[in-house]
Design an enzyme around this catalytic site. Sequence first.
Site, PDB file in Angstrom:
ATOM      1  N   CYS A   1       0.805  -1.238   0.000  1.00 21.52           N
ATOM      2  CA  CYS A   1       0.000   0.000   0.000  1.00 21.52           C
ATOM      3  C   CYS A   1       0.834   1.283   0.000  1.00 21.52           C
ATOM      4  CB  CYS A   1      -0.977   0.037   1.164  1.00 21.52           C
ATOM      5  SG  CYS A   1      -1.224  -1.494   2.026  1.00 21.52           S
TER       6      CYS A   1
ATOM      7  N   ARG B   1       6.745 -11.287   5.437  1.00 19.99           N
ATOM      8  CA  ARG B   1       6.247 -11.105   6.807  1.00 19.99           C
ATOM      9  C   ARG B   1       6.874 -12.147   7.706  1.00 19.99           C
ATOM     10  NH1 ARG B   1      -0.137  -9.931   5.449  1.00 19.99           N
ATOM     11  NH2 ARG B   1       0.300  -8.209   4.023  1.00 19.99           N
TER      12      ARG B   1
ATOM     13  N   ASP C   1      -2.535  -7.583  -5.397  1.00 22.96           N
ATOM     14  CA  ASP C   1      -2.919  -6.467  -4.553  1.00 22.96           C
ATOM     15  C   ASP C   1      -3.404  -5.292  -5.394  1.00 22.96           C
ATOM     16  OD1 ASP C   1      -3.235  -5.307  -2.137  1.00 22.96           O
ATOM     17  OD2 ASP C   1      -1.103  -5.002  -1.705  1.00 22.96           O
TER      18      ASP C   1
ATOM     19  N   HIS D   1      -5.164  -1.201  -5.026  1.00 24.65           N
ATOM     20  CA  HIS D   1      -5.650  -0.081  -4.223  1.00 24.65           C
ATOM     21  C   HIS D   1      -6.459   0.821  -5.112  1.00 24.65           C
ATOM     22  CE1 HIS D   1      -2.289  -1.670  -1.854  1.00 24.65           C
ATOM     23  NE2 HIS D   1      -3.143  -1.465  -0.884  1.00 24.65           N
TER      24      HIS D   1
ATOM     25  N   LYS E   1     -14.516  -3.602   6.724  1.00 30.64           N
ATOM     26  CA  LYS E   1     -14.165  -4.445   5.578  1.00 30.64           C
ATOM     27  C   LYS E   1     -15.187  -5.552   5.359  1.00 30.64           C
ATOM     28  CE  LYS E   1     -11.541  -8.161   7.707  1.00 30.64           C
ATOM     29  NZ  LYS E   1     -10.270  -8.716   8.079  1.00 30.64           N
TER      30      LYS E   1
HETATM   31 ZN   LIG Z   1      -3.167  -2.382   0.955  1.00 30.10          ZN
END
Ligand SMILES: [Zn+2]
Length: 662
Positions: free
Chosen positions: A357, A386, A406, A408, A489
């Site tokens: 992000c 991670r 991913d 955005h 969400k």
């Molecule tokens: Zn994100």
Amino acid sequence: MSQISVTFDGKQFSVEADQRPTHIFADNKEIVVCKINGVLKDLWTDLSEGDVVEGVSISSADGLAVLRHSTAHVMAQAVQEVYANTRLGIGPPIKDGFYYDFDPENTFNPDDLTKIESAMRKIIKEGQRFRRRVTTEAEALRELAHEPYKCELIGIKGPAGEEASVEVGGSELTIYDNLGRDGNPVWSDLCRGPHLPSTKHIPAFKLMRTAAAYWRGSEKNPMLQRIYGTAWPSQDELNAYLELLAEAEKRDHRRLGTELDLFSFPEEIGSGLAVFHPKGGIVRRAMEDYSRIRHEEEGYEFVYSPHITKAALFETSGHLQWYADGMYPPMILDEEYNADGTVKRAGQQYYMKPMNCPFHNLIYKSRGRSYRELPLRLFEFGTVYRYEKSGVLHGITRARGFTQDDAHIYCTKEQMVGELDSLLTFVLNLLRDYGLNDFYLELSTKNDEKFVGEDSDWEEATEALRKAATAQNLELVLDEGGAAFYGPKISVQAKDAIGRTWQMSTIQVDFQLPQRFELEFSATDGTRQRPVMIHRALFGSIERFFGVLTEHYSGAFPPWLAPVQAIGIPVADTFSDYLGDVIKQMRKAGIRAELDASDDRMQKKVRNAQMQKIPFMVIAGEEDQKAGAVSFRYRNGEQKNGIPIADAIAEIKKVVQERTQV
Ligand SMILES: [Zn+2]
Ligand SMILES: [Zn+2]
């Protein structure tokens, strides 16, 4: 005896003051615990004037947890009967079962589990009542002087973390006594409860396995022995669960990953970091290629970002404040030294990215944005790292390095409703294209104690998500207060072929990052406005989705994803040239086809193809060759003979194009 007035399952009754829920629910064997004024309690609890009592069935979530915890209790009792010098840790219920941690004299082995099980059966048959007894810290410490771990829990009481709270999480310190036939205690355990009324209410259980576990999860503490078990309301349900486990084991993507030569986790690379082999690479590429095409059609723009960045970016995004534990530690670069070895110029900290992000926000910010450009949809197959605890790593479904699909989306407030609606439709349809069809949705709403942003924004976004979810005509489960602090969400939960639920896509509204990054656009009236930001990962990660699909299909991928779509198997060597030519034509037509030209006999080749779960076996013998045809053998063993070559190619191409299963 005086009477008191209480409410049972919604109706008011007058009962004698010594009546307890266990008497009142005596006729309903399903009720094993109850809620009194909304709090889960033993059926043996004394009632007071005005109490509101609800029976809790053994099959409900609360009932199952109490059943499983009570079984853990019985297991601990059995262990101490069989192995007298075993010290007790904790024994909470978990998903589908329970565990108890022990400090035994000797490590448990599989034979021990059988012995413990039979001791448990005896305790269950005796129908020992669980009796709750309130105690004080001083008394408990005296009584449990021989149980050092329990004494430690007494000391920490209060908020001791989820699992330890089973023992001491309540406002009172309590010990449960198991009463033998004569009514005297035969065994006691420090526990918050509640429990089943008696041990005979455990209908079906099984001990599963042992594992090593550090006391209270910390490697600084002694290593204990954990025994896992499961318990169910009926033998049938236990059997069904064991069958599901056996089926899941057969489908386990870690096993299939090796058997089908898809991927591996070389020790030289490190835990949770996979390499994809050529066959796994084909599946992965097919997954990605199709996703790319669909994203292009939906108006996404493709971006790329690096794997590492200076710490400042994650300070701006806030990750270093609230997500540092999940990140790999920093690299210190560009440090300069004096001749004497002292630092002349301090180095820069660089981090591997755990999320994409912040990078996308920088792309948004790279120049001024106008309302005309919104919604702006940035997409990336972004690889993130991670630092997951080694205990939670699980093949490619929970790894330390993985690639998110991913995106955005930056839009105006007015565009949000429409954008969320079309986004959810897109997400669900794409999942359907990969063969998942059974979904429910979960809506996570504001946690009133922890959130950023305005109440009105939250309401608006939550309503927009709810509207989008409702429009799908799918079951909608509310996760009240379950949202992250930065926005509500929706998550898409998908059921696989054997009924297991996997959390797949999430659509997350974010009120925080646009502020932290000071994202803006110029509106129609020329004012500077803040865009709404939506995070959206559709597969979650490609690796995880790959793992889920591998288990869903049990490795028998539909032809469009299968590493090898067709394999040529000549009936005898003499037909190799003819079949080799057919295979060549198939490859020219874009089919992933191979000829098995090995020395194996035909039956062996068929078996190999079955093991590799190849959708089409293309077989040719004398009749086929004479007729300019081939025969198909499918994975289910069915055979179709005398298919003209052109038709054979067309059939394979059709199922690949339509992404159907065969
Ligand atoms: Zn994100
Ligand atoms: Zn207990």
